[in-house]
Design a protein around this motif. Sequence first.
Motif, PDB file in Angstrom:
ATOM      1  N   CYS A 146       0.833  -1.196   0.000  1.00  0.00           N
ATOM      2  CA  CYS A 146       0.000   0.000   0.000  1.00  0.00           C
ATOM      3  C   CYS A 146       0.865   1.243   0.000  1.00  0.00           C
ATOM      4  CB  CYS A 146      -0.920  -0.004   1.220  1.00  0.00           C
ATOM      5  SG  CYS A 146      -2.097   1.361   1.264  1.00  0.00           S
ATOM      6  N   SER A 147       0.473   2.247  -0.791  1.00  0.00           N
ATOM      7  CA  SER A 147       1.164   3.529  -0.809  1.00  0.00           C
ATOM      8  C   SER A 147       0.241   4.583  -0.232  1.00  0.00           C
ATOM      9  CB  SER A 147       1.564   3.915  -2.231  1.00  0.00           C
ATOM     10  OG  SER A 147       2.167   5.184  -2.246  1.00  0.00           O
ATOM     11  N   GLY A 148       0.621   5.136   0.912  1.00  0.00           N
ATOM     12  CA  GLY A 148      -0.162   6.191   1.534  1.00  0.00           C
ATOM     13  C   GLY A 148      -1.058   5.678   2.640  1.00  0.00           C
ATOM     14  N   PRO A 149      -1.373   6.530   3.604  1.00  0.00           N
ATOM     15  CA  PRO A 149      -2.266   6.136   4.701  1.00  0.00           C
ATOM     16  C   PRO A 149      -3.690   5.967   4.206  1.00  0.00           C
ATOM     17  CG  PRO A 149      -1.815   8.481   4.795  1.00  0.00           C
ATOM     18  CD  PRO A 149      -0.945   7.934   3.699  1.00  0.00           C
ATOM     19  N   ILE A 150      -4.427   5.094   4.862  1.00  0.00           N
ATOM     20  CA  ILE A 150      -5.835   4.908   4.536  1.00  0.00           C
ATOM     21  C   ILE A 150      -6.606   6.051   5.179  1.00  0.00           C
ATOM     22  CG2 ILE A 150      -7.830   3.392   4.804  1.00  0.00           C
ATOM     23  CD1 ILE A 150      -5.940   1.036   4.655  1.00  0.00           C
ATOM     24  N   THR A 151      -7.118   6.963   4.348  1.00  0.00           N
ATOM     25  CA  THR A 151      -7.654   8.223   4.842  1.00  0.00           C
ATOM     26  C   THR A 151      -9.171   8.226   4.978  1.00  0.00           C
ATOM     27  OG1 THR A 151      -7.642   9.019   2.555  1.00  0.00           O
ATOM     28  CG2 THR A 151      -5.727   9.553   3.910  1.00  0.00           C
ATOM     29  N   VAL A 152      -9.842   7.159   4.596  1.00  0.00           N
ATOM     30  CA  VAL A 152     -11.295   7.089   4.676  1.00  0.00           C
ATOM     31  C   VAL A 152     -11.675   6.140   5.806  1.00  0.00           C
ATOM     32  CG1 VAL A 152     -13.419   6.513   3.452  1.00  0.00           C
ATOM     33  CG2 VAL A 152     -11.523   7.551   2.212  1.00  0.00           C
ATOM     34  N   ARG A 153     -12.532   6.600   6.700  1.00  0.00           N
ATOM     35  CA  ARG A 153     -12.923   5.784   7.840  1.00  0.00           C
ATOM     36  C   ARG A 153     -13.659   4.531   7.370  1.00  0.00           C
ATOM     37  NH1 ARG A 153     -15.464   9.422  10.332  1.00  0.00           N
ATOM     38  NH2 ARG A 153     -17.626   8.691  10.101  1.00  0.00           N
ATOM     39  N   GLU A 154     -13.392   3.449   8.051  1.00  0.00           N
ATOM     40  CA  GLU A 154     -14.011   2.162   7.708  1.00  0.00           C
ATOM     41  C   GLU A 154     -15.529   2.291   7.676  1.00  0.00           C
ATOM     42  OE1 GLU A 154     -14.055  -2.446   9.384  1.00  0.00           O
ATOM     43  OE2 GLU A 154     -12.522  -1.021  10.059  1.00  0.00           O
ATOM     44  N   GLY A 155     -16.136   1.765   6.617  1.00  0.00           N
ATOM     45  CA  GLY A 155     -17.580   1.806   6.463  1.00  0.00           C
ATOM     46  C   GLY A 155     -18.092   2.933   5.589  1.00  0.00           C
ATOM     47  N   LEU A 156     -17.218   3.900   5.237  1.00  0.00           N
ATOM     48  CA  LEU A 156     -17.625   4.980   4.355  1.00  0.00           C
ATOM     49  C   LEU A 156     -17.386   4.584   2.889  1.00  0.00           C
ATOM     50  CD1 LEU A 156     -16.373   8.175   6.221  1.00  0.00           C
ATOM     51  CD2 LEU A 156     -18.680   7.218   6.140  1.00  0.00           C
ATOM     52  N   PRO A 157     -18.144   5.189   1.954  1.00  0.00           N
ATOM     53  CA  PRO A 157     -18.027   4.766   0.546  1.00  0.00           C
ATOM     54  C   PRO A 157     -16.730   5.250  -0.096  1.00  0.00           C
ATOM     55  CG  PRO A 157     -19.563   6.595   0.753  1.00  0.00           C
ATOM     56  CD  PRO A 157     -19.211   6.177   2.146  1.00  0.00           C
ATOM     57  N   VAL A 158     -16.146   4.389  -0.922  1.00  0.00           N
ATOM     58  CA  VAL A 158     -14.973   4.742  -1.717  1.00  0.00           C
ATOM     59  C   VAL A 158     -15.231   4.333  -3.161  1.00  0.00           C
ATOM     60  CG1 VAL A 158     -13.251   4.650   0.122  1.00  0.00           C
ATOM     61  CG2 VAL A 158     -13.841   2.553  -1.107  1.00  0.00           C
ATOM     62  N   ALA A 159     -14.707   5.132  -4.084  1.00  0.00           N
ATOM     63  CA  ALA A 159     -14.718   4.779  -5.502  1.00  0.00           C
ATOM     64  C   ALA A 159     -13.437   4.026  -5.818  1.00  0.00           C
ATOM     65  CB  ALA A 159     -14.821   6.034  -6.360  1.00  0.00           C
ATOM     66  N   VAL A 160     -13.549   3.016  -6.662  1.00  0.00           N
ATOM     67  CA  VAL A 160     -12.426   2.115  -6.920  1.00  0.00           C
ATOM     68  C   VAL A 160     -12.117   2.100  -8.412  1.00  0.00           C
ATOM     69  CG1 VAL A 160     -11.548  -0.236  -6.691  1.00  0.00           C
ATOM     70  CG2 VAL A 160     -13.141   0.667  -4.976  1.00  0.00           C
ATOM     71  N   LEU A 161     -10.822   2.231  -8.721  1.00  0.00           N
ATOM     72  CA  LEU A 161     -10.312   2.054 -10.082  1.00  0.00           C
ATOM     73  C   LEU A 161      -9.229   0.991 -10.013  1.00  0.00           C
ATOM     74  CD1 LEU A 161      -9.982   2.985 -13.098  1.00  0.00           C
ATOM     75  CD2 LEU A 161      -8.237   4.563 -12.255  1.00  0.00           C
ATOM     76  N   GLU A 162      -9.442  -0.117 -10.714  1.00  0.00           N
ATOM     77  CA  GLU A 162      -8.477  -1.228 -10.709  1.00  0.00           C
ATOM     78  C   GLU A 162      -7.919  -1.445 -12.107  1.00  0.00           C
ATOM     79  OE1 GLU A 162      -9.894  -4.399  -7.254  1.00  0.00           O
ATOM     80  OE2 GLU A 162      -9.988  -4.925  -9.362  1.00  0.00           O
ATOM     81  N   ILE A 163      -6.634  -1.712 -12.164  1.00  0.00           N
ATOM     82  CA  ILE A 163      -6.003  -2.160 -13.409  1.00  0.00           C
ATOM     83  C   ILE A 163      -5.382  -3.515 -13.109  1.00  0.00           C
ATOM     84  CG2 ILE A 163      -4.114  -1.804 -15.026  1.00  0.00           C
ATOM     85  CD1 ILE A 163      -6.219   1.033 -13.564  1.00  0.00           C
ATOM     86  N   GLU A 164      -5.930  -4.524 -13.732  1.00  0.00           N
ATOM     87  CA  GLU A 164      -5.559  -5.916 -13.445  1.00  0.00           C
ATOM     88  C   GLU A 164      -4.945  -6.544 -14.693  1.00  0.00           C
ATOM     89  OE1 GLU A 164      -8.651  -8.780 -11.777  1.00  0.00           O
ATOM     90  OE2 GLU A 164      -8.427  -9.490 -13.851  1.00  0.00           O
ATOM     91  N   ASP A 165      -3.859  -7.293 -14.497  1.00  0.00           N
ATOM     92  CA  ASP A 165      -3.313  -8.072 -15.614  1.00  0.00           C
ATOM     93  C   ASP A 165      -3.082  -9.500 -15.163  1.00  0.00           C
ATOM     94  OD1 ASP A 165      -0.430  -8.641 -14.840  1.00  0.00           O
ATOM     95  OD2 ASP A 165      -0.335  -6.460 -14.774  1.00  0.00           O
ATOM     96  N   ASP A 166      -2.972 -10.404 -16.120  1.00  0.00           N
ATOM     97  CA  ASP A 166      -2.705 -11.807 -15.802  1.00  0.00           C
ATOM     98  C   ASP A 166      -1.306 -12.192 -16.287  1.00  0.00           C
ATOM     99  OD1 ASP A 166      -3.172 -11.792 -18.509  1.00  0.00           O
ATOM    100  OD2 ASP A 166      -4.793 -13.256 -18.474  1.00  0.00           O
ATOM    101  N   GLY A 167      -0.371 -11.245 -16.179  1.00  0.00           N
ATOM    102  CA  GLY A 167       1.007 -11.472 -16.586  1.00  0.00           C
ATOM    103  C   GLY A 167       1.839 -12.121 -15.499  1.00  0.00           C
ATOM    104  N   PRO A 168       3.151 -11.902 -15.497  1.00  0.00           N
ATOM    105  CA  PRO A 168       4.039 -12.565 -14.544  1.00  0.00           C
ATOM    106  C   PRO A 168       3.937 -12.035 -13.126  1.00  0.00           C
ATOM    107  CG  PRO A 168       5.284 -11.075 -15.956  1.00  0.00           C
ATOM    108  CD  PRO A 168       3.903 -11.135 -16.514  1.00  0.00           C
TER     109      PRO A 168
END
Length: 212
Positions: free
Chosen positions: A120-142
């Motif tokens: 993880c890079s950076g502190p988790i700044t949103v309190r648990e249970g609050l909504p977050v928007a997620v952007l994922e970039i996933e690959d099936d490489g090495p």
Amino acid sequence: MSRIEAEAARMGVLVEDLLMLARLDQQRTRELRRIDLLEIAADTIRDAHARVPGRKVLLGGLSDDEETFEPATVLGDDHGLRQVATNLVANALNHTPAGTRVTVRVGHQLAGPPDGAAACSGPITVREGLPVAVLEIEDDGPGVPPEHAPRIFERLYRADQSRNRARGGGSGLGLAIVAAIVHGHGGWIELHETPGGGATFRVLLPAIGDTV
């Protein structure tokens, strides 16, 4: 001469990236507005197809059984968030073999407790249970070997030997720039291992609703 020209171009990219990081470190005021991460993801995929027509870059929800896409809205800087998506997709394409699938996923969820398995890079700044928007970039490489994962967001850190590079070397600052932009938006970025092999970069940002 060709090697000298290539090295000069690489140094030019390095200088530009260092200047960008310096500007981000100064935390200059940005113009913030409502941004839909789904729109940014779709545009980034279209751009990737135009640059590298032969590569498979797909759009998906956070889970494979989702058949529809929902907006994931944040308050942010459009240019900066587009650079986050562009850098992460380019990173996946540059560090994986030609036949590797890259999937850009967008959605929203409730913030949970820290995932000890993630780099993880950076502190988790949103309190648990609050909504977050997620952007994922996933690959099936090495994927990224465990010994490199904790340092993957460090400036100038390069683990080229761990991921099969399809093109020339970068500046070693692309992921650091991504992390700096995400931190400036009050979010954080995680690196997970893709189930079955590969790397998944997950950006989490404070979400806003229609009433904001």
